[in-house]
Design an enzyme around this catalytic site. Structure first.
Site, PDB file in Angstrom:
ATOM      1  N   SER A  29       0.965  -1.077  -0.005  1.00  0.00           N
ATOM      2  CA  SER A  29       0.021  -0.024   0.005  1.00  0.00           C
ATOM      3  C   SER A  29       0.853   1.227   0.149  1.00  0.00           C
ATOM      4  CB  SER A  29      -0.920   0.022   1.111  1.00  0.00           C
ATOM      5  OG  SER A  29      -0.326   0.159   2.370  1.00  0.00           O
ATOM      6  N   GLU A  50       9.132  -4.956  -6.697  1.00  0.00           N
ATOM      7  CA  GLU A  50       8.087  -5.783  -5.958  1.00  0.00           C
ATOM      8  C   GLU A  50       8.326  -7.128  -6.702  1.00  0.00           C
ATOM      9  OE1 GLU A  50       5.900  -7.669  -3.801  1.00  0.00           O
ATOM     10  OE2 GLU A  50       6.444  -5.843  -3.251  1.00  0.00           O
ATOM     11  N   CYS A 176      -0.854  -3.095  12.307  1.00  0.00           N
ATOM     12  CA  CYS A 176      -2.069  -3.179  12.943  1.00  0.00           C
ATOM     13  C   CYS A 176      -2.138  -3.686  14.314  1.00  0.00           C
ATOM     14  CB  CYS A 176      -3.290  -4.228  12.103  1.00  0.00           C
ATOM     15  SG  CYS A 176      -4.893  -4.037  12.688  1.00  0.00           S
ATOM     16  N   LYS A 321       1.744   1.185  13.182  1.00  0.00           N
ATOM     17  CA  LYS A 321       1.955   0.766  12.015  1.00  0.00           C
ATOM     18  C   LYS A 321       0.780   0.257  11.150  1.00  0.00           C
ATOM     19  CE  LYS A 321       6.569  -0.329  12.583  1.00  0.00           C
ATOM     20  NZ  LYS A 321       7.483   0.742  12.142  1.00  0.00           N
ATOM     21  N   CYS A 356      -6.744   2.967  14.400  1.00  0.00           N
ATOM     22  CA  CYS A 356      -7.067   1.546  14.313  1.00  0.00           C
ATOM     23  C   CYS A 356      -8.462   1.086  14.734  1.00  0.00           C
ATOM     24  CB  CYS A 356      -6.305   1.075  15.876  1.00  0.00           C
ATOM     25  SG  CYS A 356      -6.210  -0.590  15.982  1.00  0.00           S
TER      26      CYS A 356
END
Length: 413
Positions: A29, A50, A176, A321, A356
């Site tokens: 992302s 990538e 997360c 994060k 969050c």
């Protein structure tokens, strides 16, 4: 900006000759969002490195593990999210030399750059807890932190009628930060609805002194945990797993004592760190035990290399994060990179915003938004951000994925 169709999977296996104007390492992302914003600003000669041919929307994996979303909705071909006009190099970065301004690829080729955006994400250190690598994905052990295991989490939850369920949180920074406990609440609410919650012991292992770093939300979560009868082990960490015996060792860092807990279901979250090659690079922050990249907390520019910016999970920033943090960081990095390209000092600032989505039930959620100073920064005023809401759960399940695919990754949001 034109987008490639999901069927397209372009990508070169060898770098083009010459020094590239911008190299972006990482097609998650963070990397894709910054590349898209640079293209919208008219920047050409952007190469994105990538190796994976699949792009994942990871925030939904908690709901996959909770039986509320199918895994297939969280993935798309990598080629379909690469911005039009960005060269996708399907390789793996293994080293960076900021003095020579080169990135070395796994095949030995060097990729020269003028400006570098580091967005390789972080790695899951399954070997960081003795026995975890051997146990995860087998028996009664799962983790929502990997797509191959998330559907298994739901199978274990759905099949459990009694016994002990343990949910762990590592002592390292992680992506997360609320996810390790969100799945505990989803599982508990499912068992409550199935009328078996009274027969299941739930243990939640948290390394911090509180359930959440912002006191106001921590107080709400304490009530949520109490509602389900969850035993919370604060200042504690899972330090060993015995998959054959179905036991884990939990170390209480406040007292130094160890406890052995038998489990019938274990949702384990592994320690996390920067990729090994990043840890060994000159860009790593000596102050980071996990090897995350040094970056100015406001401009995201490397303190010793003005042509290098770090964005996303790999940046050593004092904030959680999350994908929401990346959404705020990406325009700062793109704007400051444009400043540097044009001989100016970075003028854009990141205030540490992160959010969050704390799922507390199968149809309720809190949206915790805050900055570097842990001040609540709610988006949906005047709604009370400390109240569990069904509308917030619907927003996470059905609102945020389109925002991600069609807004964030395209550089529009």
């Amino acid at each position: 900006m034109a987008r490639r169709t999901p069927q397209e999977a372009p990508g070169s296996l060898a770098p083009a000759p010459g020094r590239h104007r911008v190299v972006v390492v990482g097609g998650g992302s963070a990397g894709v969002s910054v590349a898209a914003r640079l293209r919208r600003a008219g920047v050409t000669d952007i190469t994105l490195v990538e190796p994976s041919d699949t792009h994942w929307y990871q925030p939904l994996w908690t709901l996959v593990g909770g039986g509320q979303a199918p895994l297939r909705t969280t993935r798309r071909p990598q080629g379909s999210v690469i911005p039009d006009g960005v060269r996708w190099l399907r390789g793996r970065a293994v080293a960076v030399d900021p003095e020579e301004r080169t990135v070395t690829l796994s095949g030995g080729a060097e990729l020269p750059y003028e400006h570098l955006v580091m967005a390789p994400g972080l790695q899951l250190d399954w070997d960081g807890v003795p026995g975890l690598a051997e146990a995860v994905g087998h028996g009664r052990v799962s983790s929502n932190y990997a797509p191959e295991y998330a559907p298994r989490t739901w199978e274990l939850i759905r099949g459990m009628r009694s016994g002990t369920a343990v949910f762990t949180h590592p002592a390292t920074p992680l992506k997360c930060g609320g996810a390790p406990q969100k799945i505990a609440y989803l599982a508990a609410d499912h068992w409550r609805r199935q009328k078996v919650l009274g027969d299941i012991r739930i243990v939640l292992v948290i390394p911090d002194a509180a359930l959440f770093k912002v006191p106001a939300w921590s107080q709400v979560l304490e009530k949520v945990a109490a509602r389900y009868g969850i035993e919370v082990r604060l200042r504690s960490e899972m330090t060993a797993v015995d998959g054959d015996a179905r036991e884990i060792t939990v170390t209480d860092h406040a007292t130094g004592t160890e406890e052995t807990i038998g489990y019938d279901l274990l949702h384990a979250v592994p320690p996390q760190s920067a990729p090994d090659w990043v840890k060994a690079s000159p860009l790593a922050d000596p102050a980071s035990a996990q090897g995350f990249i040094a970056a100015d907390r406001h401009t995201l520019q490397h303190p010793h290399h003005e042509s290098v910016f770090a964005v996303g999970d790999v940046a050593n920033l004092p904030t959680s994060k999350t994908g929401a943090a990346i959404r705020k960081q990406a325009p700062v990095v793109a704007g400051n990179l444009l400043d540097v390209m044009n001989g100016r000092s970075p003028s854009h600032r990141y205030d540490g915003y992160t959010s969050c989505p704390l799922v507390t039930a199968r149809d309720r959620m809190l949206l915790a938004e805050f900055d570097y100073d842990l001040r609540p920064t709610p988006t949906f005023r005047p709604l009370d951000p400390f109240k569990e809401r069904r509308t917030m759960w619907l927003f996470k399940r059905y609102g945020l994925p389109p925002v991600y695919w069609h807004g964030m990754l395209t550089g529009r949001l």
